[in-house]
Write a protein that holds these residues in place. Sequence first.
Motif, short mmCIF file in Angstrom:
data_model
loop_
_atom_site.label_atom_id
_atom_site.label_comp_id
_atom_site.label_asym_id
_atom_site.label_seq_id
_atom_site.Cartn_x
_atom_site.Cartn_y
_atom_site.Cartn_z
N SER A 183 -15.03 -39.58 -22.24
CA SER A 183 -14.33 -39.58 -20.96
C SER A 183 -13.79 -38.19 -20.63
CB SER A 183 -13.19 -40.59 -20.99
OG SER A 183 -12.40 -40.50 -19.82
N ILE A 184 -13.17 -37.56 -21.61
CA ILE A 184 -12.58 -36.24 -21.40
C ILE A 184 -13.66 -35.20 -21.09
CG2 ILE A 184 -11.42 -34.33 -22.58
CD1 ILE A 184 -9.75 -36.48 -24.05
N PHE A 185 -14.73 -35.20 -21.88
CA PHE A 185 -15.71 -34.13 -21.73
C PHE A 185 -16.67 -34.34 -20.57
CE2 PHE A 185 -13.91 -33.22 -25.80
CZ PHE A 185 -13.79 -31.84 -25.75
N ALA A 186 -16.76 -35.58 -20.08
CA ALA A 186 -17.47 -35.77 -18.81
C ALA A 186 -16.75 -35.00 -17.71
CB ALA A 186 -17.53 -37.26 -18.45
N ALA A 187 -15.42 -35.08 -17.72
CA ALA A 187 -14.62 -34.45 -16.66
C ALA A 187 -14.60 -32.93 -16.75
CB ALA A 187 -13.19 -35.00 -16.70
N VAL A 188 -14.47 -32.39 -17.96
CA VAL A 188 -14.20 -30.95 -18.08
C VAL A 188 -15.40 -30.14 -18.55
CG1 VAL A 188 -11.74 -31.33 -18.47
CG2 VAL A 188 -13.30 -31.15 -20.45
N SER A 189 -16.51 -30.79 -18.88
CA SER A 189 -17.68 -30.04 -19.33
C SER A 189 -18.96 -30.53 -18.67
CB SER A 189 -17.82 -30.15 -20.86
OG SER A 189 -18.99 -29.51 -21.31
N HIS A 190 -19.26 -31.80 -18.80
CA HIS A 190 -20.55 -32.30 -18.34
C HIS A 190 -20.69 -32.21 -16.82
CE1 HIS A 190 -20.18 -34.96 -22.19
NE2 HIS A 190 -20.26 -33.67 -22.47
N VAL A 191 -19.69 -32.72 -16.10
CA VAL A 191 -19.77 -32.70 -14.64
C VAL A 191 -19.73 -31.27 -14.08
CG1 VAL A 191 -18.52 -33.34 -12.53
CG2 VAL A 191 -19.05 -35.06 -14.26
N ALA A 196 -22.72 -27.34 -10.98
CA ALA A 196 -23.31 -26.00 -10.86
C ALA A 196 -24.81 -26.08 -10.62
CB ALA A 196 -23.01 -25.19 -12.12
N PHE A 197 -25.48 -27.02 -11.32
CA PHE A 197 -26.92 -27.21 -11.08
C PHE A 197 -27.17 -27.66 -9.64
CE2 PHE A 197 -27.06 -28.48 -15.80
CZ PHE A 197 -27.35 -27.18 -16.20
N ALA A 198 -26.33 -28.60 -9.14
CA ALA A 198 -26.49 -29.10 -7.78
C ALA A 198 -26.29 -27.99 -6.76
CB ALA A 198 -25.51 -30.25 -7.53
N TYR A 199 -25.28 -27.17 -6.98
CA TYR A 199 -25.01 -26.06 -6.06
C TYR A 199 -26.21 -25.11 -6.02
CZ TYR A 199 -23.37 -21.60 -4.34
OH TYR A 199 -23.28 -20.42 -3.65
N MET A 200 -26.75 -24.76 -7.19
CA MET A 200 -27.89 -23.85 -7.23
C MET A 200 -29.10 -24.44 -6.51
SD MET A 200 -27.31 -20.88 -8.49
CE MET A 200 -29.04 -20.39 -8.54
N ASN A 201 -29.34 -25.74 -6.69
CA ASN A 201 -30.46 -26.37 -6.00
C ASN A 201 -30.26 -26.39 -4.49
OD1 ASN A 201 -32.54 -27.21 -7.90
ND2 ASN A 201 -30.95 -28.47 -8.83
N ALA A 202 -29.01 -26.60 -4.04
CA ALA A 202 -28.72 -26.56 -2.61
C ALA A 202 -28.97 -25.16 -2.05
CB ALA A 202 -27.28 -26.98 -2.35
N LEU A 203 -28.58 -24.15 -2.83
CA LEU A 203 -28.80 -22.77 -2.40
C LEU A 203 -30.29 -22.47 -2.31
CD1 LEU A 203 -27.43 -20.01 -1.78
CD2 LEU A 203 -27.72 -19.47 -4.21
N LEU A 204 -31.07 -22.95 -3.27
CA LEU A 204 -32.51 -22.70 -3.28
C LEU A 204 -33.22 -23.36 -2.11
CD1 LEU A 204 -33.18 -23.11 -7.11
CD2 LEU A 204 -33.16 -20.98 -5.80
N ARG A 221 -21.29 -15.28 -9.34
CA ARG A 221 -21.55 -15.13 -10.77
C ARG A 221 -20.66 -16.04 -11.61
NH1 ARG A 221 -18.90 -10.05 -12.93
NH2 ARG A 221 -17.16 -11.54 -12.80
N ASP A 222 -19.35 -16.06 -11.29
CA ASP A 222 -18.43 -16.86 -12.08
C ASP A 222 -18.67 -18.35 -11.91
OD1 ASP A 222 -17.30 -14.48 -12.86
OD2 ASP A 222 -15.58 -14.62 -11.51
N PHE A 223 -18.97 -18.77 -10.68
CA PHE A 223 -19.15 -20.19 -10.42
C PHE A 223 -20.45 -20.73 -11.00
CE2 PHE A 223 -20.50 -23.78 -7.71
CZ PHE A 223 -19.41 -24.62 -7.90
N THR A 224 -21.50 -19.90 -11.02
CA THR A 224 -22.82 -20.39 -11.39
C THR A 224 -23.24 -20.03 -12.81
OG1 THR A 224 -23.90 -18.40 -10.53
CG2 THR A 224 -23.61 -20.26 -9.00
N LYS A 250 -19.08 -39.25 -8.74
CA LYS A 250 -18.71 -39.96 -7.52
C LYS A 250 -17.31 -39.55 -7.05
CE LYS A 250 -21.67 -44.02 -8.11
NZ LYS A 250 -21.73 -45.49 -8.36
N SER A 251 -16.40 -39.30 -8.00
CA SER A 251 -15.08 -38.81 -7.63
C SER A 251 -15.17 -37.44 -6.98
CB SER A 251 -14.18 -38.74 -8.87
OG SER A 251 -13.93 -40.02 -9.39
N ASN A 252 -16.06 -36.59 -7.50
CA ASN A 252 -16.25 -35.27 -6.91
C ASN A 252 -16.87 -35.37 -5.52
OD1 ASN A 252 -15.92 -32.62 -8.82
ND2 ASN A 252 -16.20 -34.45 -10.05
N ILE A 253 -17.81 -36.29 -5.35
CA ILE A 253 -18.42 -36.49 -4.03
C ILE A 253 -17.36 -36.93 -3.03
CG2 ILE A 253 -20.00 -37.96 -2.72
CD1 ILE A 253 -21.80 -37.95 -5.26
#
Length: 292
Positions: A183-191, A196-204, A221-224, A250-253
């Motif tokens: 639960s903890i690492f979904a929030a602070v690492s996995h998501v 970041a992957f989603a943002y890069m794909n949107a940019l592409l 640079r820092d965000f991606t 879903k919470s982020n969405i």
Amino acid sequence: MGKVAKLVLLGTGLIGGSFSLALKRAGLVGEVVGVGRDLANLERALELGVVDTTSTDAVAAVQGADLVLLATPVGQMGRLMTAIAPSLPPQCIVTDGGSTKQDVVALYRECLPNHLAWCLPGHPIAGSDLSGAAAARYGLYEGRRVVLTPLVETRQEVVERLSALWRACGAEVFHMDAVEHDSIFAAVSHVPHLVAFAYMNALLDRRNVEACLDFAATGFRDFTRIAGSHPAMWRDIALANRDAVVGDLKSNIARLSELVALIEAGEVGPLTTYIERASNARVDWDARRKEH
């Protein structure tokens, strides 16, 4: 604390290699065997002194081992556990460096049912966007945290010994339930990685992506940075921790939808509050982190 006569790394990259180097520097390991399928990577591990010998045969490598560290992507661990099960010495400690724990706990139970007293799932929190033996380095774990999630069957002496070895690497060791860990690492690492992957794909997908990349600077640079991480590893993590990850995505969405609505409405006050809440929390977190 007893010296590890033979350490076997199933996966010879950043996590396993850095563990080996730290134990070597502390004088707490004899022979280190690096196991993998990439011959060039194994050769590099030898050249750098990360390991003493190499093998492409996990079954043969674990014979006579005191400690086995599964340092592969989570998706490969079940196959390896099944393969080595008949060859493990009776009191050989088996641990791992996986970023998810409930699925790995299930693998231990399925693949090593007769060895559970000597199994101790773990998660060294010291990732990088680099991989392979060349990424391994001394001091990676100094000041970092390592989470161990003991099984009900895990012997206390195993918990104590592995905890001591991680502390010898400079790490701070925590013991935690596997469900809470995920639960903890979904929030602070996995998501964060998946966002970041989603943002890069949107940019592409933008028509002027090349111009955007040309003008990208420190904020980009820092965000991606973590979007450059190992694709197969993060695919496996996302699927392994599916329930927690999907819930947090879903919470982020929902929060992004709220942000879109505030901007569209031009609501200065609520938009300022939205940004301030996040900004203040990030500043406070950074200040607390620097105090430790």
